[in-house]
Design an enzyme around this catalytic site. Sequence first.
Site, PDB file in Angstrom:
ATOM      1  CG  ASP A   1     -12.530 -19.696  68.924  1.00  0.00           C
ATOM      2  OD1 ASP A   1     -11.576 -20.484  68.775  1.00  0.00           O
ATOM      3  OD2 ASP A   1     -12.612 -18.607  68.319  1.00  0.00           O
TER       4      ASP A   1
ATOM      5  CE1 TYR B   1      -8.746 -13.113  66.333  1.00  0.00           C
ATOM      6  CE2 TYR B   1     -10.818 -13.163  65.146  1.00  0.00           C
ATOM      7  CZ  TYR B   1      -9.449 -13.007  65.156  1.00  0.00           C
ATOM      8  OH  TYR B   1      -8.790 -12.733  63.989  1.00  0.00           O
TER       9      TYR B   1
ATOM     10  NE  ARG C   1     -20.423 -22.687  45.107  1.00  0.00           N
ATOM     11  CZ  ARG C   1     -21.691 -22.976  44.820  1.00  0.00           C
ATOM     12  NH1 ARG C   1     -22.528 -23.351  45.774  1.00  0.00           N
ATOM     13  NH2 ARG C   1     -22.143 -22.898  43.576  1.00  0.00           N
TER      14      ARG C   1
ATOM     15  CE  LYS D   1      -5.176 -16.877  63.986  1.00  0.00           C
ATOM     16  NZ  LYS D   1      -6.337 -16.538  64.786  1.00  0.00           N
TER      17      LYS D   1
HETATM   18  C1  LIG Z   1      -7.537 -16.009  64.578  1.00  0.00           C
HETATM   19  C2  LIG Z   1      -8.716 -16.395  65.401  1.00  0.00           C
HETATM   20  C3  LIG Z   1      -9.989 -16.462  64.825  1.00  0.00           C
HETATM   21  C4  LIG Z   1     -10.248 -16.094  63.373  1.00  0.00           C
HETATM   22  O1  LIG Z   1      -9.639 -16.980  62.496  1.00  0.00           O
HETATM   23  P1  LIG Z   1      -9.107 -16.582  61.004  1.00  0.00           P
HETATM   24  O2  LIG Z   1      -8.533 -17.852  60.531  1.00  0.00           O
HETATM   25  O3  LIG Z   1      -8.135 -15.464  61.182  1.00  0.00           O
HETATM   26  O4  LIG Z   1     -10.304 -16.150  60.230  1.00  0.00           O
HETATM   27  C5  LIG Z   1     -11.030 -16.838  65.641  1.00  0.00           C
HETATM   28  N1  LIG Z   1     -10.856 -17.137  66.943  1.00  0.00           N
HETATM   29  C6  LIG Z   1      -9.646 -17.072  67.525  1.00  0.00           C
HETATM   30  C7  LIG Z   1      -9.509 -17.420  68.962  1.00  0.00           C
HETATM   31  C8  LIG Z   1      -8.539 -16.702  66.775  1.00  0.00           C
HETATM   32  O5  LIG Z   1      -7.344 -16.634  67.368  1.00  0.00           O
END
Ligand SMILES: *Cc1c(COP(=O)(O)O)cnc(C)c1O
Length: 384
Positions: free
Chosen positions: A182, A111, A56, A207
């Site tokens: 992001d 998001y 951790r 993703k």
């Molecule tokens: C899915 C997503 C997130 C969150 O990610 P998780 O892995 O589901 O916690 C944040 N930003 C964007 C643009 C996303 O598509």
Amino acid sequence: MIAAMDHASAQPTLRTRCITAGRPRGAGAPLNAPLVPASNFAYADGGPGATRAYSREDGTPTWEALEATIGALEGADAARCTTFASGMAAIAAVFELLDAGARVALPDDCYQGVRALADEGASKGRWSLEFVRVDDTDGWTGALERCDMLWIESPSNPLLALSDLAAIGTAAQRHDALLVVDNTFATPIAQRPLERGADVVVHSATKFIGGHSDLLCGATIARDGGVADALRHTRGRSGATPGALEAFLALRGARTLALRVEAASQAALELAHRLEAHAAVARVRHPGLPSHPQHALAAVQLDGFGAMLSFDVVDARAADALCAALEVVHHATSLGGVESTIERRAALAGQAHLPAGLVRLSVGIEDVEDLWSDLDRALARALA
Ligand SMILES: *Cc1c(COP(=O)(O)O)cnc(C)c1O
């Protein structure tokens, strides 16, 4: 589509970095970073502090191989990348960087998980928020005067609007505010925000990086070593660590990231053109279309226009019927998998501002002609 080899600095291309980064080296080493399911590691003779002790706090070889790979793709060194249990865990760690009472600028199209986290923190008095239109460059640079953090998502979800990263990034270098991008939608194959002045990049590796819809994982990549250390520290405190199997699978996914993104982006552009010409489709949003209001910026800012698009049919009923009639494309949330997914976004909590008939399509790597037949047939059925 992928940047050519930079011969001057002999940096391998992104496609090559997907393959070579984060691999064990040396005689007898396995070619693949091993899956290490370990919480603790044997002390060195020096006792605590002399070597990796507890995962951790100190990480594992599996996490580090993934961090080296994502870091290399974003143009940072491995120590600047920290992987997390999910994208939201990574994002929560970035918000933890803020002092009490900080001011944060968020995009108006964001998001929904980030928006919810930001709203909940604001309602507890932890920070205050202001909202800027994704494509409003003056709005973003103006926010630098007042804010401690600017949160940018470009292309945005699901309206596919762009923020001018170079313009905002250049202005941000004259301010203390942290510029966070992001980069989940674009992926580092198409966009590297650190090169344009961002301080921190976040990913939902769930993703495109993972790419197979079989894991949750997140990452932060920081320009500054102190910020990178603070994010690593927060992971240790919150315990939002990646699973061993998830990190291993995300790394396996990252090996084919360039190929998948390239193939899916080509298919997405083709589908965007055909949808735009379809009588039942009112509007298509994809940065690669000349009709996109920021197509010129997209051509400069993105290497390839990405695998995401959204389009509008007449109303919510037609959109739901379309989603239900598809057979190759899955009616499911999320994005970035090898399989195409579609959903009506206004059906989700916090997304009521969107057109009721807007569907978001994450284009996978199926044959584009099969995807088109599926969409064309389902559009005809939905609108009959
Ligand atoms: C899915 C997503 C997130 C969150 O990610 P998780 O892995 O589901 O916690 C944040 N930003 C964007 C643009 C996303 O598509």
